[in-house]
Scaffold this motif. Structure first.
Motif, PDB file in Angstrom:
ATOM      1  N   LEU A 206     -43.256  27.076   3.566  1.00  0.00           N
ATOM      2  CA  LEU A 206     -44.547  27.522   3.052  1.00  0.00           C
ATOM      3  C   LEU A 206     -44.893  28.950   3.465  1.00  0.00           C
ATOM      4  N   GLY A 207     -44.285  29.403   4.558  1.00  0.00           N
ATOM      5  CA  GLY A 207     -44.555  30.745   5.053  1.00  0.00           C
ATOM      6  C   GLY A 207     -45.390  30.713   6.311  1.00  0.00           C
ATOM      7  N   SER A 208     -44.791  31.092   7.434  1.00  0.00           N
ATOM      8  CA  SER A 208     -45.475  31.032   8.724  1.00  0.00           C
ATOM      9  C   SER A 208     -45.185  32.272   9.553  1.00  0.00           C
ATOM     10  N   ILE A 209     -46.002  32.454  10.582  1.00  0.00           N
ATOM     11  CA  ILE A 209     -45.851  33.577  11.508  1.00  0.00           C
ATOM     12  C   ILE A 209     -45.681  33.017  12.910  1.00  0.00           C
ATOM     13  N   LEU A 210     -44.624  33.400  13.587  1.00  0.00           N
ATOM     14  CA  LEU A 210     -44.412  32.998  14.974  1.00  0.00           C
ATOM     15  C   LEU A 210     -44.658  34.210  15.864  1.00  0.00           C
ATOM     16  N   ILE A 211     -45.533  34.048  16.851  1.00  0.00           N
ATOM     17  CA  ILE A 211     -45.890  35.141  17.756  1.00  0.00           C
ATOM     18  C   ILE A 211     -45.510  34.752  19.178  1.00  0.00           C
ATOM     19  N   ASP A 212     -44.644  35.536  19.795  1.00  0.00           N
ATOM     20  CA  ASP A 212     -44.179  35.299  21.160  1.00  0.00           C
ATOM     21  C   ASP A 212     -44.964  36.199  22.114  1.00  0.00           C
ATOM     22  N   LEU A 213     -45.871  35.593  22.879  1.00  0.00           N
ATOM     23  CA  LEU A 213     -46.727  36.347  23.804  1.00  0.00           C
ATOM     24  C   LEU A 213     -46.026  36.475  25.144  1.00  0.00           C
ATOM     25  N   GLY A 214     -45.210  37.514  25.286  1.00  0.00           N
ATOM     26  CA  GLY A 214     -44.455  37.726  26.507  1.00  0.00           C
ATOM     27  C   GLY A 214     -45.214  38.571  27.514  1.00  0.00           C
ATOM     28  N   ALA A 215     -44.583  38.795  28.643  1.00  0.00           N
ATOM     29  CA  ALA A 215     -45.215  39.590  29.700  1.00  0.00           C
ATOM     30  C   ALA A 215     -45.140  41.082  29.405  1.00  0.00           C
ATOM     31  N   GLY A 216     -43.989  41.537  28.884  1.00  0.00           N
ATOM     32  CA  GLY A 216     -43.806  42.960  28.652  1.00  0.00           C
ATOM     33  C   GLY A 216     -44.047  43.403  27.224  1.00  0.00           C
ATOM     34  N   SER A 217     -43.931  42.485  26.274  1.00  0.00           N
ATOM     35  CA  SER A 217     -44.137  42.818  24.867  1.00  0.00           C
ATOM     36  C   SER A 217     -44.575  41.568  24.118  1.00  0.00           C
ATOM     37  N   THR A 218     -45.068  41.760  22.908  1.00  0.00           N
ATOM     38  CA  THR A 218     -45.431  40.649  22.037  1.00  0.00           C
ATOM     39  C   THR A 218     -44.607  40.782  20.770  1.00  0.00           C
ATOM     40  N   ASP A 219     -43.750  39.802  20.525  1.00  0.00           N
ATOM     41  CA  ASP A 219     -42.824  39.844  19.397  1.00  0.00           C
ATOM     42  C   ASP A 219     -43.275  38.882  18.306  1.00  0.00           C
ATOM     43  N   VAL A 220     -42.952  39.224  17.067  1.00  0.00           N
ATOM     44  CA  VAL A 220     -43.392  38.406  15.933  1.00  0.00           C
ATOM     45  C   VAL A 220     -42.278  38.304  14.905  1.00  0.00           C
ATOM     46  N   ILE A 221     -42.205  37.149  14.252  1.00  0.00           N
ATOM     47  CA  ILE A 221     -41.290  36.961  13.128  1.00  0.00           C
ATOM     48  C   ILE A 221     -42.057  36.266  12.018  1.00  0.00           C
ATOM     49  N   VAL A 222     -41.887  36.759  10.784  1.00  0.00           N
ATOM     50  CA  VAL A 222     -42.549  36.179   9.621  1.00  0.00           C
ATOM     51  C   VAL A 222     -41.499  35.435   8.807  1.00  0.00           C
ATOM     52  N   LEU A 223     -41.768  34.153   8.526  1.00  0.00           N
ATOM     53  CA  LEU A 223     -40.833  33.293   7.813  1.00  0.00           C
ATOM     54  C   LEU A 223     -41.401  32.927   6.453  1.00  0.00           C
ATOM     55  N   ASN A 225     -40.035  30.893   2.748  1.00  0.00           N
ATOM     56  CA  ASN A 225     -38.975  30.138   2.089  1.00  0.00           C
ATOM     57  C   ASN A 225     -37.816  29.831   3.040  1.00  0.00           C
ATOM     58  N   GLY A 226     -38.171  29.545   4.299  1.00  0.00           N
ATOM     59  CA  GLY A 226     -37.165  29.107   5.254  1.00  0.00           C
ATOM     60  C   GLY A 226     -36.337  30.197   5.891  1.00  0.00           C
ATOM     61  N   ALA A 227     -36.685  31.459   5.666  1.00  0.00           N
ATOM     62  CA  ALA A 227     -35.893  32.554   6.216  1.00  0.00           C
ATOM     63  C   ALA A 227     -36.807  33.677   6.690  1.00  0.00           C
ATOM     64  N   PRO A 228     -36.348  34.477   7.660  1.00  0.00           N
ATOM     65  CA  PRO A 228     -37.168  35.598   8.131  1.00  0.00           C
ATOM     66  C   PRO A 228     -37.232  36.718   7.100  1.00  0.00           C
ATOM     67  N   VAL A 229     -38.432  37.261   6.913  1.00  0.00           N
ATOM     68  CA  VAL A 229     -38.591  38.413   6.031  1.00  0.00           C
ATOM     69  C   VAL A 229     -39.018  39.647   6.813  1.00  0.00           C
ATOM     70  N   SER A 230     -39.481  39.438   8.052  1.00  0.00           N
ATOM     71  CA  SER A 230     -39.916  40.571   8.855  1.00  0.00           C
ATOM     72  C   SER A 230     -39.899  40.197  10.323  1.00  0.00           C
ATOM     73  N   THR A 231     -39.464  41.123  11.166  1.00  0.00           N
ATOM     74  CA  THR A 231     -39.571  40.982  12.614  1.00  0.00           C
ATOM     75  C   THR A 231     -40.200  42.255  13.153  1.00  0.00           C
ATOM     76  N   ALA A 232     -40.999  42.110  14.199  1.00  0.00           N
ATOM     77  CA  ALA A 232     -41.673  43.278  14.768  1.00  0.00           C
ATOM     78  C   ALA A 232     -41.982  43.018  16.230  1.00  0.00           C
ATOM     79  N   SER A 233     -42.346  44.085  16.940  1.00  0.00           N
ATOM     80  CA  SER A 233     -42.698  43.973  18.351  1.00  0.00           C
ATOM     81  C   SER A 233     -43.767  45.012  18.663  1.00  0.00           C
ATOM     82  N   VAL A 234     -44.766  44.601  19.436  1.00  0.00           N
ATOM     83  CA  VAL A 234     -45.752  45.559  19.944  1.00  0.00           C
ATOM     84  C   VAL A 234     -45.551  45.665  21.454  1.00  0.00           C
ATOM     85  N   PRO A 235     -45.595  46.878  21.997  1.00  0.00           N
ATOM     86  CA  PRO A 235     -45.199  47.101  23.401  1.00  0.00           C
ATOM     87  C   PRO A 235     -46.275  46.764  24.425  1.00  0.00           C
ATOM     88  N   VAL A 236     -47.017  45.688  24.196  1.00  0.00           N
ATOM     89  CA  VAL A 236     -48.017  45.232  25.163  1.00  0.00           C
ATOM     90  C   VAL A 236     -47.920  43.723  25.292  1.00  0.00           C
TER      91      VAL A 236
END
Length: 424
Positions: A206-223, A225-236
């Motif tokens: 259906l389309g989802s966003i996974l956000i990884d709230l880490g200590a040094g950065s926050t990473d994200v992947i947008v899914l 139709n069952g596959a990633p269409v975008s990955t990104a990272s913010v340096p906080v």
């Protein structure tokens, strides 16, 4: 007694290093046999800056997991994330029957050719491809084909998501793991590994966003139709929240981290007269201890966490053609920061949706289930993803200790299983 196989996930995080040992039973199901986590050393913002310090903690964490499981570890799978990651979508196509005009049945060789065509792109010398994930196959103009093999067609096209990482970062990971005395079976993108442990198949379709709230950065992947269409990272990440607490209250960073874990909340409406308790801050340099209210601590934390989510939202809008409003799945929060009180409510407010949940790994058995929390999403995902890795001689090692396990497990199957065949 049968000889079982194992898979070991190693998450080398900025603040914590985690290990999970997964054991395959006779039905090829995975059970978590043991886990461990140790405070990191030699790390800064997800990057190894002191190999010797990092090596020592990795060794300590793996030895602890071995002790907990009774299983000997020889090789591991690890993850990578942060600003050293870059990704891009590409498209390629080939003629299924280049020597004639008749339709032809598409074969595995055709799929290999079209993947090679789509990935024939120049990559800077200082970067290395770590993933090539097919998003969509197109046969004679028809989209939405997940597996084109055996279909009849004259032209096969594919859209892929390519992830690259800095070569020096990967080499430092390889060197550190090797110096720790273990073989390295593979390096995965953190957020991609997490999809195996916390994402449901319908969410990814259906389309989802996974956000990884880490200590040094926050990473994200947008899914989609069952596959990633975008990955990104913010340096906080969580470390900046800790730093804010330390500066405002005048305490050390170590104490600020403790108070964040003990009494931290990032959504002020959750605090009322009954739970607005005192937070005791130890005195510094002979000063008497001070007291602040939990609501005051929350105000400090919420300001920074709201900024982090806003930055993530901007990165998603910038890096994907899919509008956030068109994604009808969920926003899934993982990482250590996802364990803070109020994080779901804050994300709901920033993203203007109620479809936000915590990413908690499913029950995969084991004597203890300490891994069933968002901070273990990466390491459990690595174990589950191992099922889709090439079966080299070092991919799954023999058990060092035998013990029958009857708990039900999962093989980590999902939509991504079908597309991971070209990941490594």
């Amino acid at each position: 007694m049968s000889e079982n196989r194992i898979a070991v996930g190693l998450d080398i995080g900025t603040s914590v290093i985690r290990v999970a040992i997964g054991e395959y039973d006779d039905d090829d199901k995975i059970h978590i046999a043991g886990t461990a986590e140790k405070k990191s050393a030699g790390m800064r913002n997800g990057v190894i800056v002191n190999i010797e310090d990092a090596k020592s903690v990795i060794t300590e964490a793996i030895e602890a997991a071995q002790l907990n499981s009774g299983i000997n570890v020889e090789s591991v799978i690890t993850a990578i994330g942060g600003s050293q990651i870059e990704s891009q979508n590409y498209k390629g196509g080939v003629a299924v029957n280049p020597n004639g005009n008749k339709n032809k049945e598409i074969t595995a060789a055709d799929v290999e050719r079209v993947i090679a065509n789509s990935t024939a792109i120049p990559v800077p010398e200082d970067r290395e491809k770590i993933h090539v994930v097919p998003q969509d196959y197109i046969v004679d103009g028809y989209h939405g084909i997940s597996d084109p093999i055996h279909r009849i067609g004259t032209r096969l096209e594919v859209e892929v998501h390519i992830v690259t990482a800095a070569k020096t970062i990967i080499e430092n990971i390889r060197s550190t793991v090797s110096r720790s005395g273990y073989l390295l079976d593979g390096v995965m993108l953190k957020t991609l590994a997490q999809t195996f442990s916390v994402c449901h198949e319908d969410e990814m379709e259906l389309g989802s966003i996974l956000i990884d709230l880490g200590a040094g950065s926050t990473d994200v992947i947008v899914l989609v139709n069952g596959a990633p269409v975008s990955t990104a990272s913010v340096p906080v990440g969580g470390n900046l929240v800790t730093n804010d607490i330390a500066i405002v209250t005048g305490i050390s960073s170590a104490t600020a981290e403790e108070k964040k874990i003990e009494a931290g909340c990032c959504w002020l409406p959750l605090i009322n007269e009954q739970n607005d308790v005192d937070v005791i801050l130890p005195g510094v340099g002979g000063r008497a201890p001070e007291v602040i209210m939990k609501s005051q601590l929350c105000q400090i934390i919420q300001a920074r966490m709201e900024q982090i989510f806003t930055m993530v939202k901007s990165a998603i809008i910038k890096n994907t053609n899919e509008s956030i409003r068109k994604l009808s799945g969920n926003i899934i929060l993982t990482g250590g920061g996802a364990q803070m009180e109020g994080v779901v409510e804050l994300a709901q407010n920033v993203f203007r949706t109620s479809s936000v949940r915590l990413g908690v790994p499913e029950n995969l058995g084991g004597i203890e289930e300490d891994y069933r929390k968002p901070s273990f999403a990466t390491v459990i995902g690595l174990v589950l993803a191992s099922k889709n890795m090439p079966q080299g001689k070092d991919t799954r090692k023999k058990r060092g200790h035998s013990q029958d396990r009857k708990e039900k497990g999962s093989d980590g199957e999902s939509v991504l299983k079908k597309i991971f065949k070209s990941l490594f």
